[in-house]
Design a protein around this motif. Sequence first.
Motif, PDB file in Angstrom:
ATOM      1  N   ARG A   1      10.579 -11.779 -41.562  1.00 55.65           N
ATOM      2  CA  ARG A   1       9.918 -12.758 -42.061  1.00 55.65           C
ATOM      3  C   ARG A   1       8.387 -12.489 -41.468  1.00 55.65           C
ATOM      4  NH1 ARG A   1      11.616 -16.065 -43.716  1.00 55.65           N
ATOM      5  NH2 ARG A   1      12.619 -15.423 -45.575  1.00 55.65           N
TER       6      ARG A   1
ATOM      7  N   ASP B   1       5.000 -10.956 -41.992  1.00 52.10           N
ATOM      8  CA  ASP B   1       3.813 -11.537 -42.988  1.00 52.10           C
ATOM      9  C   ASP B   1       2.425 -11.006 -41.995  1.00 52.10           C
ATOM     10  OD1 ASP B   1       5.043 -13.267 -44.008  1.00 52.10           O
ATOM     11  OD2 ASP B   1       5.070 -14.448 -42.602  1.00 52.10           O
TER      12      ASP B   1
ATOM     13  N   TRP C   1       1.206  -7.710 -43.807  1.00 53.02           N
ATOM     14  CA  TRP C   1       0.816  -8.141 -44.952  1.00 53.02           C
ATOM     15  C   TRP C   1      -0.772  -8.951 -44.436  1.00 53.02           C
ATOM     16  CZ3 TRP C   1       1.424  -6.081 -49.012  1.00 53.02           C
ATOM     17  CH2 TRP C   1       1.425  -7.112 -50.271  1.00 53.02           C
ATOM     18  N   GLN C   2      -1.456  -9.145 -43.451  1.00 48.60           N
ATOM     19  CA  GLN C   2      -2.345  -9.754 -43.104  1.00 48.60           C
ATOM     20  C   GLN C   2      -2.984  -9.665 -42.578  1.00 48.60           C
ATOM     21  OE1 GLN C   2      -1.574 -12.661 -39.488  1.00 48.60           O
ATOM     22  NE2 GLN C   2      -4.267 -13.345 -39.920  1.00 48.60           N
TER      23      GLN C   2
ATOM     24  N   GLU D   1      -4.283  -8.223 -45.807  1.00 48.37           N
ATOM     25  CA  GLU D   1      -5.319  -8.856 -46.666  1.00 48.37           C
ATOM     26  C   GLU D   1      -6.254  -8.591 -46.161  1.00 48.37           C
ATOM     27  OE1 GLU D   1      -1.508 -12.268 -47.946  1.00 48.37           O
ATOM     28  OE2 GLU D   1      -2.792 -12.651 -46.116  1.00 48.37           O
TER      29      GLU D   1
ATOM     30  N   GLU E   1      -3.664  -4.837 -50.228  1.00 51.30           N
ATOM     31  CA  GLU E   1      -2.836  -4.898 -51.155  1.00 51.30           C
ATOM     32  C   GLU E   1      -1.798  -4.343 -52.106  1.00 51.30           C
ATOM     33  OE1 GLU E   1      -5.173  -7.378 -51.091  1.00 51.30           O
ATOM     34  OE2 GLU E   1      -4.554  -8.993 -50.225  1.00 51.30           O
TER      35      GLU E   1
ATOM     36  N   LEU F   1       8.369 -11.507 -48.332  1.00 51.41           N
ATOM     37  CA  LEU F   1       6.748 -12.223 -48.076  1.00 51.41           C
ATOM     38  C   LEU F   1       6.646 -12.918 -48.693  1.00 51.41           C
ATOM     39  CD1 LEU F   1       4.921  -8.755 -47.869  1.00 51.41           C
ATOM     40  CD2 LEU F   1       5.479 -10.727 -45.975  1.00 51.41           C
TER      41      LEU F   1
ATOM     42  N   ASP G   1       3.962 -16.264 -52.653  1.00 54.97           N
ATOM     43  CA  ASP G   1       2.478 -17.010 -51.997  1.00 54.97           C
ATOM     44  C   ASP G   1       2.124 -16.128 -51.466  1.00 54.97           C
ATOM     45  OD1 ASP G   1       2.805 -18.712 -53.784  1.00 54.97           O
ATOM     46  OD2 ASP G   1       3.958 -20.091 -51.841  1.00 54.97           O
ATOM     47  N   ARG G   2       2.433 -14.768 -51.071  1.00 57.52           N
ATOM     48  CA  ARG G   2       1.813 -14.291 -50.070  1.00 57.52           C
ATOM     49  C   ARG G   2       1.230 -12.738 -50.657  1.00 57.52           C
ATOM     50  NH1 ARG G   2       1.890 -14.196 -44.330  1.00 57.52           N
ATOM     51  NH2 ARG G   2       0.214 -12.804 -44.602  1.00 57.52           N
TER      52      ARG G   2
END
Length: 993
Positions: A411, A415, A418-419, A422, A427, A454, A457-458
């Motif tokens: 995770r 993250d 995925w950050q 973002e 995305e 993820l 929320d993410r």
Amino acid sequence: MNDAFTVEALWAWYGKEAGSLAEYDVLHCTGGAPRRAVFSEYIITASLGNPPPATAARDRLPWISVVGLPFTDQLWTGIAVMETSTLRDGANRAVVPTRYLLMDSAELVRRRVEYTTLWDAVAPVRLPPEHDETVLLKVSPPAVAGLTEGLETIADHTPAGTGGTAGAGQRREAAVEWAVSVAALLLCGDPVVVTGGGALDARARLAVFDAVAGLLPYGTRSGLRVGSCLDGGAPPPTQLAFGPGHTPSARCVRLGTPPQVPAGPPEDYRRRLSRLIEVVGFDTVTAGLRELDAPVAPADHGALLGALGRLDPFRAAVDAVEAGRHSAQVVAEGLNSLTDGEDADRDGFLRLVECGIAYAADPGGRELHEALRRHWTHRRSGPRVSALVAEALLNVVLSGAEHAMDSTSCRTRLDALWQLAERCRKEGEVLRLLPGRPDDGRRLRYAAECLCLLGPDRVADGRADAVRALRDSRRLTLEVLARESADPVRLVAWLTPLAPAAPEAPAWLRAWAVLSVREARHAARAEPRPTAEDAVHVLTATVGAGRPDWTAEAVGGLWPQLCTLATGSVPGSGDGGRPGADGATAGFSRLPRTRNRGGARKPSPPGTTGTPDMPEVPGRPPASAGPAAPFGPPDVRTLRALLTADPDAWQHCRAPADVLSCLVGVPPAGPPWRETACLAYARSLHQIFQDADLAPFLDLLVGELAGPALAEPWGKEGEPAVLAALLGAPHREAAADLSRRLAARDEEHRRRQAARERERAVRAQRLSEREAAHTAHLRATRRTRENQAVRQEAPERYGGGPPATTGTTGPGTGPAPAPTGLRTDHGRPPAVGTARPGGEPDPLERLEHAARLPCSSRDMAALWAPFTLDLESAAGRRALVAAGRWWEKARDGERAALFGHLHRALLAEHQCSVDVTADILHEIRRLVVAGRASGHSGGGWQAGPVLQEAKRDLRALRARVRELRWIRLRAHVNLAPGTPRKSGKRNRGSTDR
């Protein structure tokens, strides 16, 4: 490094004597006559041709050629200067002598001497007429003066420079572009002739050569041959020179106009050099090239391109990645050296980006985020980076699964990636690339696992593009919802940002609205409506989550679709429930394991994966015996598997579930037989029977749904309400048939009840007779034993000795042997272990069932009492084993009270005498203590507590016996007042009696 220095040079004077008719030859040289032939060969090799007349305005003398001579053990540089003189030969022709100097290149290379610097040192030297010594050249090399002068000269001849309107920056860029192109042309191997420079003097032309050679590694000068001018009459001996455009076997280039570079290594060199200058700067590139002083030929393409690679951060980073010596800093420098969109399709760029993404996933790789963001947001390179990021996300999940990584580590890496997505607002693009091809089920599973790690929320919370991507990626979203269906909280967290009740939501997603908000249940009825396939997906999620309330909501909101699918299995109604055209259901590869109400997982009941065995119903073909395919195409087998997977999941919608079960060939379960549950069940059936779509199936439904109501036991609580609802179905034939079945059942019930009463009376009479006979026998035996005990214990003064015990005078007077066990004719015969008339539960089965439950000692004694009358029978032994199992699990207080309750039950309910009851309890304790309570270690009995209780009872009985003896003794002997009731203990060690 730029300080003046001296270089020792060998020299030669090439020409002819005044008035001589001989050919040109070496007149004087270092070393004298022995060296003339060698110098003559060098000079002829470097000859530039025949110069023009002295009156010519263009290409005037001196002509200068600089030739690098790479020998095996030493590098030499030769410079030949063809210049004018006043001498005339014997034919009255002007003599054009040549000065030739040959020097060691080591010091020139160490000082990075340019062509113009070398000419400045050679120009003032006048060779001695006669001696064979060397000369010293004083060299004062300024820093890159020749390169700068050459670019200025080129800039004056570029189209931007000749017009006079361009700025200095544009002119310099054009000059650099021309020099880069000419330097790349040298890699072709053909001589390059520069035209258009007739007005330039020799030093300016050498400065142009410095500009061109300055864009090659300095080591190329060791073998490079240049000339300030050619006559153009023969193939030139140089590789780079000024000359006419008709020079044979040469590539002619006009000064200031960039030539066309052929494809292959020359074009690669030009492109990479131009990009390198643009990224790191012209001065940095030329300074780096000057540091590369290893000898290299222009034809050695690999060495030249490798030299650029050492200067290019991108190429250095790519090489480091391929060699496994990379680091986050090297990769960041390589990515930052690229212009936006450059090399987006090349393998090196993709490998570098892939390595950068791997570093970005680490906690310390944030320095790469900006470099990746710049390429990710570019129009050309953006799609490639998105694809690589999607692969990186899947690789994190894959590596975690293969190497058993904990979910926290996975995770964290997810993250970080995925950050980055973002920050770049990519995305949605990544989500669309995650599922891959429609037939790649393995990738789909890992993609769903990635999104689950993820979290909602993410992924989707507050991001409209991500929500649109999830709505477009039906296969991926359905797989995610299927995985999260086991956790109701997370499932709602996923559905909330997806907004299934929104008008713009697709039809397949609106089917899930019933699980997100209760007010949105009508969204499933909006056009276009969800399909039967969508309804099965939602129903599978609710059953897998173990949420009866959700299942009821799904059935209520998607009832038309479920009915369409279920009625498609009945002959004559069409096939119904075909899979979707996009094959989205292929992603659901399993039925989620169900949960109980407490949340813990429990396995599915056995026999629920396939079609259960059912009796054949008239008018319906036998049910398919093939296995169900949960989460496969939404056919009848899928719905059948859901209906049989977890019965508790349907408790809030039992009536609709039974209707669907009847339609798909599964026996209905019926309602919980409680008054309130049956009333709700009846109301639901009444509403369902009003559905016009089910009118053709009412006969089938009434006949099947009546089965649980008509089944035993008779007269269940709430049964009349269910039967009333079935009899009120709007189908006369079905209601009439049910009435006949109900009447037949009641008649059968009355007949069985009468037979049961008659059998019970006969058994009671037989048991009473056997009880009376046994009681009489026990009383006679007890009187005989009492008489014998009285005679044996009489005092000696009345009889002089104990009464005789060996003879018998009549029946009942002799001694009887102590009973070792109960005979099979004691008490009433147990009427257990046989089939009960009327379908009542067998008492032995009731006892065994109660032993498995935490029942009280009073209930256990009541159930066990009939079986203690005949402990030697098979039923008695099974009852003893069952009571032992209860004893093992009971508390101490319940254990202590068991035998008391059993004593009262035998006396009160079964009319046993006190002696028979005592014998029964004694025999039970004896069997337990002796370990013969059953064939397997007492069946749960613990002999310790039983033995202690038996000892307590024995002590009480002994005290009672002593008391009775004392009473009898007082009845026969008058004791003096004050005589103690019990004599003192005697000294057992004394012989005095």
